[in-house]
Design a protein around this motif. Structure first.
Motif, PDB file in Angstrom:
ATOM      1  N   SER A 170       0.835  -1.212   0.000  1.00  0.00           N
ATOM      2  CA  SER A 170       0.000   0.000   0.000  1.00  0.00           C
ATOM      3  C   SER A 170       0.862   1.252   0.000  1.00  0.00           C
ATOM      4  CB  SER A 170      -0.909   0.012   1.226  1.00  0.00           C
ATOM      5  OG  SER A 170      -1.790  -1.082   1.182  1.00  0.00           O
ATOM      6  N   GLN A 219      -7.521   0.182  -0.022  1.00  0.00           N
ATOM      7  CA  GLN A 219      -7.585  -1.124   0.629  1.00  0.00           C
ATOM      8  C   GLN A 219      -8.847  -1.296   1.477  1.00  0.00           C
ATOM      9  OE1 GLN A 219      -3.980  -2.151   2.611  1.00  0.00           O
ATOM     10  NE2 GLN A 219      -4.833  -3.962   3.589  1.00  0.00           N
ATOM     11  N   ASP A 238      -6.129  -1.690  -4.659  1.00  0.00           N
ATOM     12  CA  ASP A 238      -5.509  -2.177  -3.427  1.00  0.00           C
ATOM     13  C   ASP A 238      -6.445  -3.175  -2.751  1.00  0.00           C
ATOM     14  OD1 ASP A 238      -3.962  -2.603  -1.229  1.00  0.00           O
ATOM     15  OD2 ASP A 238      -3.649  -0.478  -0.761  1.00  0.00           O
ATOM     16  N   GLU A 239      -6.173  -4.449  -2.919  1.00  0.00           N
ATOM     17  CA  GLU A 239      -6.957  -5.545  -2.340  1.00  0.00           C
ATOM     18  C   GLU A 239      -8.459  -5.370  -2.566  1.00  0.00           C
ATOM     19  OE1 GLU A 239      -5.785  -6.788   1.547  1.00  0.00           O
ATOM     20  OE2 GLU A 239      -3.696  -6.239   1.230  1.00  0.00           O
TER      21      GLU A 239
HETATM   22 MG    MG Z   1      -1.974  -2.649   2.307  1.00  0.00          MG
END
Ligand code: MG
Ligand code: ATP
Lengths: 325, 291, 245
Positions: C43, C85, C162-163
């Motif tokens: 991240s 995220q 991000d994820e």
């Molecule tokens: Mg992360």
């Protein structure tokens, strides 16, 4: 666009109706409510939308009022021209000071704007050559339309309502435009706003300048109506009152701003039976409102639609602890 | 022209009072996250607690001071229950406006009780003087500086040498972790408010003989304490002390060398300057948010 | 030709070296996954690529131009999009308004054009029915889809995710994979995906870069990375690492 026009029409007609039935003393309070409402619509841009905690709003009202007072009484300008220049100058000042100031957040911004308001007060109370010091400036001319002065409570109220209606409509237009959405996005999540292409700094400055413009217009109206300005009218206590009005009105809405201005202006009148205990009671009542009615009067209306759609979520709020450094 | 060492003592004495007010403000802020806009009214209450005990109840000063401080401690606990607990999860602005609102109530309760006529709260060392480096200064000023130094020393002992103080620091640092460690968090938070009220009480008792006891004294004190806190560094105790001294000195020296009308503009100007250039103040931690 | 490039990026948080001379080159049209254990610095790398954090050393190039010091919103306007995220939407705006924030990126659009563009994205991603819902009434998975729509409405050329599958149920993950595949087919979109869900990574990625303790320890086609002992040891921990050396 229909709803805002409807709301504006309701507010204006309520005001006009009241102007026909209320005695002069209450009209005076109504006028003060209208002036505060105009200032509050401004504060709603900065605080309600963009989340900028300003404890210096009264300083912008004061700059408008003093600007007009000085230009009319010292330079002999017409109030209209003075209003235009005073408002522009206040807006320019807000933009300039906003550039460094608005990098601050939360209580840092609150204290910085508080310092700004206190500094304004000190200058207004001590720069006697320009501001008349604590004696203030009197004999400010009235506004005139087609050669006729807007004198007396009733005509001024009509005029004030017209200005309020115009500003309300403009505010609604901004609210539903990309600029209004950008302000709200910046308050909700600055990082995500930047990540969606919003220029966060410019958006904050725009909201701050808009708030100053409304404040200055309110200040000019105040000066022309009361025809006298003194530093006391623009102390930081007034800035806090503005914030309180916005919170009591509630929910970061334009209608809430107008309601809050009216309610808190009339409150001392309604609570007259308390006599000298009024202010002591007022503080506790504010506390009770903040605890039991955190989304204000406008928030009460929310309970009705909530019955129909129970999933409607409360707006996200950031607690003091999270904002700490 | 008052001579310099007299001005310095005077400035340090006033600065001590601001420092104590600022320390109380900082303790509450670090422990509870509340920016207490009623901090100045706390000090005003301290002064009037002194008025009530020493002038109205005619107590001799040791028991009068004791009674006044006990009243302040009670008030701190009351504030914790009535203001802090109901609002602890509210947004920061709500808390700011709420503490201002309660401050308005405090000011007007004092007005209703004591009237608008200022009182002169006597000092235990009334009329005594001390000669320092050839200058004669009122003993009260020196006493204020000494008392403040002692208070700071006691605070240090509390925070670094007693379990209660260490617990309070743990709560200030990470309330969740403190809870997991089994600390009685609410009790420690209440203690922070009581401590802040006590410090304000000491500040108020010492300020009474310097200024007049006036129900409107709260606002100017709060503003000075804010300036001191920002200049020293928000959340930092050494910062509150240094900031308080700085504001006191700049006020006294500014009044006599620059302009008495604009003396306050100096500290607020410097406060705004700090906010713009170095918002973490002299001692504060760097402010950054996580991306 | 590379469209986005991280050159020797270093970032320190106090005593913690979050990124150490990380190199990452993304070619136009590529689908690259960045994987690594928790706290590896993934991240942080995205934050530096998008300008939310300044690196202590190194450069970020976009279209061959150095954008290391460019403000985030300007990067977005020149074609860099991203989701977060933990899913970041605007709570006080409706679904449509959230996406309109992204669609307003083109300054020449009228209010109507902004709305139409936002609706088109919502339609494409299967969210049209929820356009007027408030964000709070949506499930976490739907909220993350809104965030993706908002990023797409910015019309990015490079999309950093991000994820995106974290917190989604398996049906939603499948749907997300389908949408991303569609997007790639329909538009010339370059995608950088950070993900712990290896199934998803294997279905989508053409190349995988692995971060561990702030260092890039592998970078190549999925099959090759999967077989890399350094990657295995990063995921299995120090014991394995020491044993294998
Ligand atoms: Mg992360
Ligand atoms: N703003 C910050 N300040 C201090 N430390 C940070 C900050 N951001 C990240 N870190 C630290 O840097 C390291 C890398 O964090 P990062 O969030 O980049 O990891 P990640 O690879 O995304 O992990 P995850 O898979 O858990 O999301 C972690 O140890 C984290 O605690």
């Amino acid at each position: 666009m229909r709803v805002p026009f409807l709301i504006t029409a309701v507010i204006v007609s309520a005001g006009v109706l009241l102007s026909l039935v209320l005695p002069d003393y209450h009209l005076r309070l109504l006028n003060l409510s209208v002036v505060s409402a105009i200032a509050l619509i401004g504060l709603n841009f900065a605080f309600g939308y963009a989340g900028l905690i300003s404890l210096g709003h009264a300083a912008f009202v004061g700059m408008g009022a003093y600007g007009l007072a000085i230009l009319t009484t010292r330079m002999g300008w017409s109030p209209w021209r003075a209003m235009l220049v005073a408002t522009t100058a206040t807006a320019a000042f807000a933009g300039l000071i906003g550039l460094p100031l608005l990098r601050l957040k939360g209580h840092y911004l609150a204290l910085a704007t508080l310092g700004l308001n206190v500094s304004f007060y000190i200058v207004a109370a001590n720069w006697i050559d320009l501001t008349g010091g604590t004696n203030g400036i009197s004999r400010i001319p009235e506004l005139t339309i087609a050669g006729r002065a807007i004198a007396g409570e009733r005509p001024f109220l009509w005029f004030g309502l017209a200005v309020l209606a115009a500003i309300t409509i403009v505010a609604f237009m901004i609210h539903t435009s990309r600029y209004g959405r950008a302000m709200i996005a910046v308050r909700d999540d600055e990082t995500a706003a930047a990540m969606s292409g919003i220029d966060v700094t410019m958006t904050k400055i725009a909201a701050f300048v808009l708030s100053a413009v409304c404040a200055a217009i309110a200040g000019c109206l105040f000066a022309c109506h009361v025809r006298f300005v003194a530093p006391e009218d623009f102390s930081y206590a007034h800035s806090i009152t503005y914030l309180a009005m916005l919170i009591v009105g509630g929910e970061s809405t334009i209608v809430g701003a107008i309601l809050g201005a009216a309610v808190l202006t009339f409150l001392p009148e309604w609570l007259r039976f308390l006599g000298s205990a009024y202010l002591a009671f007022f503080g506790l009542m504010m506390l009770a409102i903040l605890v039991f009615l955190p989304s204000g009067i406008a928030g009460l209306g929310r309970y009705l639609p909530r019955l129909r759609s129970p999933t409607r979520a409360a707006p996200a709020s950031v607690s003091a602890k999270e904002l700490g450094p | 022209m008052a001579d310099l060492s007299q001005l310095l003592i005077n400035g340090l004495a006033i600065g001590s009072v601001y420092a104590l007010a600022a320390i109380g403000f900082v303790i509450v802020y670090s422990a509870t996250g509340v920016v207490n806009f009623a901090a100045g009214q706390f000090v005003m209450f301290g002064t009037f607690a002194g008025v009530a005990m020493l002038i109205n109840a005619r107590l001799p000063w040791p028991s009068g001071y004791g009674a006044a401080l006990a009243a302040m401690a009670l008030f701190g606990a009351l504030f914790f229950f009535v203001v802090y607990l109901p609002l602890r999860k509210s947004p920061i602005v709500t808390i700011i406006v709420a503490t201002v609102a309660v401050g308005i109530t405090m000011q007007n309760v004092a007005l209703l009780t004591f009237g608008s006529w200022p009182f002169r709260l006597p000092s235990p060392v009334e009329g005594w003087t001390v000669t320092i480096a050839g200058t004669v200064v009122p003993a009260h000023f020196v006493a204020v500086i000494v008392v403040t130094a002692v208070m700071v020393g006691l605070l240090w002992l509390l925070f670094y040498r007693t379990p209660v103080g260490i617990g309070m620091r743990a709560v200030a640092q990470d309330i969740q972790a403190a809870r997991l460690m089994g600390l009685k968090v609410n009790r420690l938070l209440a203690l922070s408010w009581i401590l802040a009220a006590l410090l304000a009480g000491v500040a108020g008792l010492m300020l009474g003989p310097i200024w007049f006891a006036d129900v409107n004294m709260g606002d100017p004190i709060a503003l000075k304490a804010f300036a001191a806190t920002i200049i020293g560094g928000f959340g930092s105790l050494p910062g509150a002390i240094v900031g308080g001294m700085f504001v006191g000195l700049s006020e006294v020296l500014g009044a006599s060398y620059v302009s008495s009308a604009y003396k306050d503009l100096i500290s607020f100007g410097i406060m705004i300057g700090f906010l713009l250039v170095r918002p973490q103040g002299v001692f504060g931690e760097r402010i950054q948010d996580r991306g | 030709m590379s469209i986005l490039q991280a050159r020797a990026i270093t970032k320190q948080f106090g005593g913690l070296l979050a990124l150490s001379a990380v190199e990452l080159t993304i070619a136009a049209g590529e689908f690259v996954a960045v994987i690594g254990p928790n706290g590896a610095g993934k991240s942080t790398l995205l934050n530096i690529l998008t300008g939310l954090l300044m690196p202590d050393g190194g450069q970020v190039l976009f279209d061959g131009k150095d954008i290391t010091r460019l403000a985030t919103h300007k990067r977005v306007r020149s074609g860099l999009g991203r989701t977060f995220q933990h899913g970041r939407t605007f709570a006080r705006l409706t679904v449509l308004e959230n996406v309109m924030i992204g669609a307003a990126i083109r300054g020449d659009r009228t209010e109507r054009a902004i709305r139409d563009a936002a609706l088109a994205v919502l339609d494409q991603m299967g969210l049209a029915a929820e356009a007027n819902e408030s964000i709070g009434s949506l499930s976490y998975g739907r909220r993350r889809m809104v965030e993706l729509c908002r990023a797409l409405a910015c019309e990015p050329r490079v999309l950093l995710l991000d994820e995106p599958a974290a917190g989604l149920n398996s049906g939603e993950v499948d749907q997300l994979v389908d949408r991303l595949t569609e997007l790639r087919a329909r538009q010339q979109l370059t995608i950088v995906l950070i993900e712990h869900n290896m199934g998803m990574v294997m279905r989508l990625a053409e190349r995988i870069a692995v971060l561990n303790f702030g260092r890039k320890i592998a970078d190549g086609p999925p099959a090759q990375v999967q077989a890399d002992p350094a990657v295995l040891s990063a995921y299995l921990g120090h014991g394995y690492n020491r044993a294998s050396v």
